[in-house]
Design a protein around this motif. Structure first.
Motif, PDB file in Angstrom:
ATOM      1  N   MET A   1       0.849  -1.167   0.000  1.00 22.60           N
ATOM      2  CA  MET A   1       0.000   0.000   0.000  1.00 22.60           C
ATOM      3  C   MET A   1       0.903   1.241   0.000  1.00 22.60           C
ATOM      4  O   MET A   1       1.800   1.357   0.826  1.00 22.60           O
ATOM      5  CB  MET A   1      -0.888  -0.038   1.251  1.00 22.60           C
ATOM      6  N   THR A   2       0.638   2.128  -0.918  1.00 26.53           N
ATOM      7  CA  THR A   2       1.457   3.330  -1.036  1.00 26.53           C
ATOM      8  C   THR A   2       1.048   4.367   0.020  1.00 26.53           C
ATOM      9  O   THR A   2      -0.057   4.292   0.588  1.00 26.53           O
ATOM     10  CB  THR A   2       1.320   3.969  -2.431  1.00 26.53           C
ATOM     11  N   ASN A   3       1.908   5.343   0.250  1.00 26.51           N
ATOM     12  CA  ASN A   3       1.573   6.423   1.178  1.00 26.51           C
ATOM     13  C   ASN A   3       0.346   7.202   0.703  1.00 26.51           C
ATOM     14  O   ASN A   3      -0.470   7.637   1.515  1.00 26.51           O
ATOM     15  CB  ASN A   3       2.766   7.360   1.366  1.00 26.51           C
ATOM     16  N   LYS A   4       0.223   7.354  -0.606  1.00 30.55           N
ATOM     17  CA  LYS A   4      -0.936   8.055  -1.158  1.00 30.55           C
ATOM     18  C   LYS A   4      -2.220   7.289  -0.852  1.00 30.55           C
ATOM     19  O   LYS A   4      -3.236   7.881  -0.460  1.00 30.55           O
ATOM     20  CB  LYS A   4      -0.770   8.242  -2.667  1.00 30.55           C
ATOM     21  N   GLU A   5      -2.195   5.960  -1.041  1.00 30.11           N
ATOM     22  CA  GLU A   5      -3.367   5.128  -0.750  1.00 30.11           C
ATOM     23  C   GLU A   5      -3.717   5.197   0.742  1.00 30.11           C
ATOM     24  O   GLU A   5      -4.891   5.300   1.102  1.00 30.11           O
ATOM     25  CB  GLU A   5      -3.120   3.688  -1.165  1.00 30.11           C
ATOM     26  N   LYS A   6      -2.699   5.144   1.600  1.00 26.82           N
ATOM     27  CA  LYS A   6      -2.933   5.247   3.044  1.00 26.82           C
ATOM     28  C   LYS A   6      -3.611   6.571   3.383  1.00 26.82           C
ATOM     29  O   LYS A   6      -4.579   6.610   4.143  1.00 26.82           O
ATOM     30  CB  LYS A   6      -1.620   5.125   3.810  1.00 26.82           C
ATOM     31  N   LYS A   7      -3.088   7.651   2.826  1.00 30.06           N
ATOM     32  CA  LYS A   7      -3.650   8.979   3.094  1.00 30.06           C
ATOM     33  C   LYS A   7      -5.097   9.061   2.624  1.00 30.06           C
ATOM     34  O   LYS A   7      -5.958   9.602   3.331  1.00 30.06           O
ATOM     35  CB  LYS A   7      -2.810  10.066   2.428  1.00 30.06           C
ATOM     36  N   GLU A   8      -5.395   8.518   1.442  1.00 31.79           N
ATOM     37  CA  GLU A   8      -6.771   8.534   0.922  1.00 31.79           C
ATOM     38  C   GLU A   8      -7.725   7.773   1.842  1.00 31.79           C
ATOM     39  O   GLU A   8      -8.837   8.225   2.099  1.00 31.79           O
ATOM     40  CB  GLU A   8      -6.807   7.957  -0.487  1.00 31.79           C
ATOM     41  N   ILE A   9      -7.289   6.612   2.324  1.00 30.66           N
ATOM     42  CA  ILE A   9      -8.125   5.808   3.222  1.00 30.66           C
ATOM     43  C   ILE A   9      -8.373   6.559   4.523  1.00 30.66           C
ATOM     44  O   ILE A   9      -9.510   6.663   4.995  1.00 30.66           O
ATOM     45  CB  ILE A   9      -7.487   4.428   3.492  1.00 30.66           C
ATOM     46  N   LEU A  10      -7.309   7.102   5.129  1.00 33.53           N
ATOM     47  CA  LEU A  10      -7.461   7.820   6.395  1.00 33.53           C
ATOM     48  C   LEU A  10      -8.323   9.067   6.224  1.00 33.53           C
ATOM     49  O   LEU A  10      -9.172   9.361   7.081  1.00 33.53           O
ATOM     50  CB  LEU A  10      -6.088   8.179   6.978  1.00 33.53           C
ATOM     51  N   ASP A  11      -8.125   9.795   5.129  1.00 34.01           N
ATOM     52  CA  ASP A  11      -8.962  10.976   4.863  1.00 34.01           C
ATOM     53  C   ASP A  11     -10.427  10.575   4.723  1.00 34.01           C
ATOM     54  O   ASP A  11     -11.319  11.231   5.269  1.00 34.01           O
ATOM     55  CB  ASP A  11      -8.501  11.712   3.601  1.00 34.01           C
ATOM     56  N   PHE A  12     -10.690   9.492   3.987  1.00 39.32           N
ATOM     57  CA  PHE A  12     -12.069   9.021   3.824  1.00 39.32           C
ATOM     58  C   PHE A  12     -12.682   8.671   5.183  1.00 39.32           C
ATOM     59  O   PHE A  12     -13.775   9.126   5.525  1.00 39.32           O
ATOM     60  CB  PHE A  12     -12.119   7.812   2.888  1.00 39.32           C
ATOM     61  N   LEU A  13     -11.959   7.860   5.974  1.00 38.09           N
ATOM     62  CA  LEU A  13     -12.499   7.421   7.257  1.00 38.09           C
ATOM     63  C   LEU A  13     -12.716   8.589   8.216  1.00 38.09           C
ATOM     64  O   LEU A  13     -13.709   8.623   8.942  1.00 38.09           O
ATOM     65  CB  LEU A  13     -11.570   6.385   7.898  1.00 38.09           C
ATOM     66  N   ASN A  14     -11.800   9.534   8.241  1.00 38.90           N
ATOM     67  CA  ASN A  14     -11.924  10.668   9.160  1.00 38.90           C
ATOM     68  C   ASN A  14     -12.996  11.662   8.746  1.00 38.90           C
ATOM     69  O   ASN A  14     -13.399  12.509   9.550  1.00 38.90           O
ATOM     70  CB  ASN A  14     -10.574  11.363   9.341  1.00 38.90           C
ATOM     71  N   ASN A  15     -13.491  11.556   7.520  1.00 43.86           N
ATOM     72  CA  ASN A  15     -14.542  12.453   7.052  1.00 43.86           C
ATOM     73  C   ASN A  15     -15.859  11.732   6.771  1.00 43.86           C
ATOM     74  O   ASN A  15     -16.786  12.316   6.229  1.00 43.86           O
ATOM     75  CB  ASN A  15     -14.073  13.196   5.794  1.00 43.86           C
ATOM     76  N   TRP A  16     -15.949  10.477   7.150  1.00 49.18           N
ATOM     77  CA  TRP A  16     -17.105   9.632   6.891  1.00 49.18           C
ATOM     78  C   TRP A  16     -17.999   9.609   8.133  1.00 49.18           C
ATOM     79  O   TRP A  16     -17.522   9.429   9.247  1.00 49.18           O
ATOM     80  CB  TRP A  16     -16.613   8.230   6.573  1.00 49.18           C
ATOM     81  N   GLY A  17     -19.260   9.820   7.957  1.00 47.47           N
ATOM     82  CA  GLY A  17     -20.201   9.643   9.057  1.00 47.47           C
ATOM     83  C   GLY A  17     -20.233  10.779  10.053  1.00 47.47           C
ATOM     84  O   GLY A  17     -20.349  10.540  11.256  1.00 47.47           O
ATOM     85  N   ASN A  18     -20.141  12.019   9.600  1.00 48.60           N
ATOM     86  CA  ASN A  18     -20.220  13.151  10.518  1.00 48.60           C
ATOM     87  C   ASN A  18     -21.528  13.126  11.296  1.00 48.60           C
ATOM     88  O   ASN A  18     -22.578  12.828  10.751  1.00 48.60           O
ATOM     89  CB  ASN A  18     -20.076  14.468   9.752  1.00 48.60           C
ATOM     90  N   GLY A  19     -21.442  13.408  12.581  1.00 49.22           N
ATOM     91  CA  GLY A  19     -22.611  13.412  13.442  1.00 49.22           C
ATOM     92  C   GLY A  19     -22.944  12.048  14.024  1.00 49.22           C
ATOM     93  O   GLY A  19     -23.863  11.932  14.835  1.00 49.22           O
ATOM     94  N   LEU A  20     -22.223  11.020  13.637  1.00 50.07           N
ATOM     95  CA  LEU A  20     -22.492   9.683  14.152  1.00 50.07           C
ATOM     96  C   LEU A  20     -21.670   9.421  15.417  1.00 50.07           C
ATOM     97  O   LEU A  20     -20.812  10.221  15.798  1.00 50.07           O
ATOM     98  CB  LEU A  20     -22.202   8.638  13.074  1.00 50.07           C
ATOM     99  N   LEU A  21     -21.895   8.316  16.059  1.00 48.73           N
ATOM    100  CA  LEU A  21     -21.321   8.018  17.372  1.00 48.73           C
ATOM    101  C   LEU A  21     -19.799   8.133  17.414  1.00 48.73           C
ATOM    102  O   LEU A  21     -19.252   8.755  18.320  1.00 48.73           O
ATOM    103  CB  LEU A  21     -21.765   6.624  17.832  1.00 48.73           C
ATOM    104  N   ALA A  22     -19.109   7.551  16.468  1.00 45.09           N
ATOM    105  CA  ALA A  22     -17.635   7.594  16.489  1.00 45.09           C
ATOM    106  C   ALA A  22     -17.132   9.033  16.457  1.00 45.09           C
ATOM    107  O   ALA A  22     -16.184   9.381  17.167  1.00 45.09           O
ATOM    108  CB  ALA A  22     -17.063   6.796  15.322  1.00 45.09           C
TER     109      ALA A  22
END
Length: 140
Positions: free
Chosen positions: A1-22
């Protein structure tokens, strides 16, 4: 997994589901590898139980968030989704304040079932919680 792919995954997860429990608990994803996912969660009054220590349910939320997301980032999202079917959580040590870091790793990554282990540690590296989780991978 490239650094770019890692960054994309983390960005997606950290911006996914605003207002939800996590998000309400302040969970922030911090690292991803080929078979693991890590996140942090602040420990303060917002996640305490009445005795002023980290609520076991908050630990379970961090663990389940990590286990579910770990499964979902490693499947074909166009065809499948992974849902938790079993969680077993052991609360091993208390914490009153600071930051905990959880890391989920696959024990088994099959086609229809994923089993992961999640360790939650305090800032000194002490094991606070150990959880195992099973996810079923279901066709959409």
């Amino acid at each position: 997994m490239t650094n770019k792919e890692k960054k994309e995954i983390l960005d997606f997860l950290n911006n996914w589901g605003n207002g939800l429990l996590a998000k309400n608990l302040g969970i922030q994803f911090s690292e991803v590898t080929e078979d693991s996912l890590s996140a942090t969660m602040p420990v303060d009054e917002g996640v305490h139980q009445p005795f002023g220590i980290l609520h076991g349910g908050a630990s379970c939320v961090l663990a389940e968030t990590l286990g579910s997301c770990l499964s979902n980032i490693f499947i074909d999202k166009e065809k499948y989704y992974a849902v938790g079917t079993n969680i077993n959580s052991n609360h091993l040590r208390s914490i009153r304040k600071g930051m905990v870091t959880g890391t989920a790793k696959f024990i088994r990554k099959g086609k229809t079932m994923h089993v992961s282990e999640i360790e939650i540690r305090n800032e000194k590296g002490d094991l606070i919680n150990y959880t195992t989780m099973t996810n079923n991978v279901i066709a959409k």
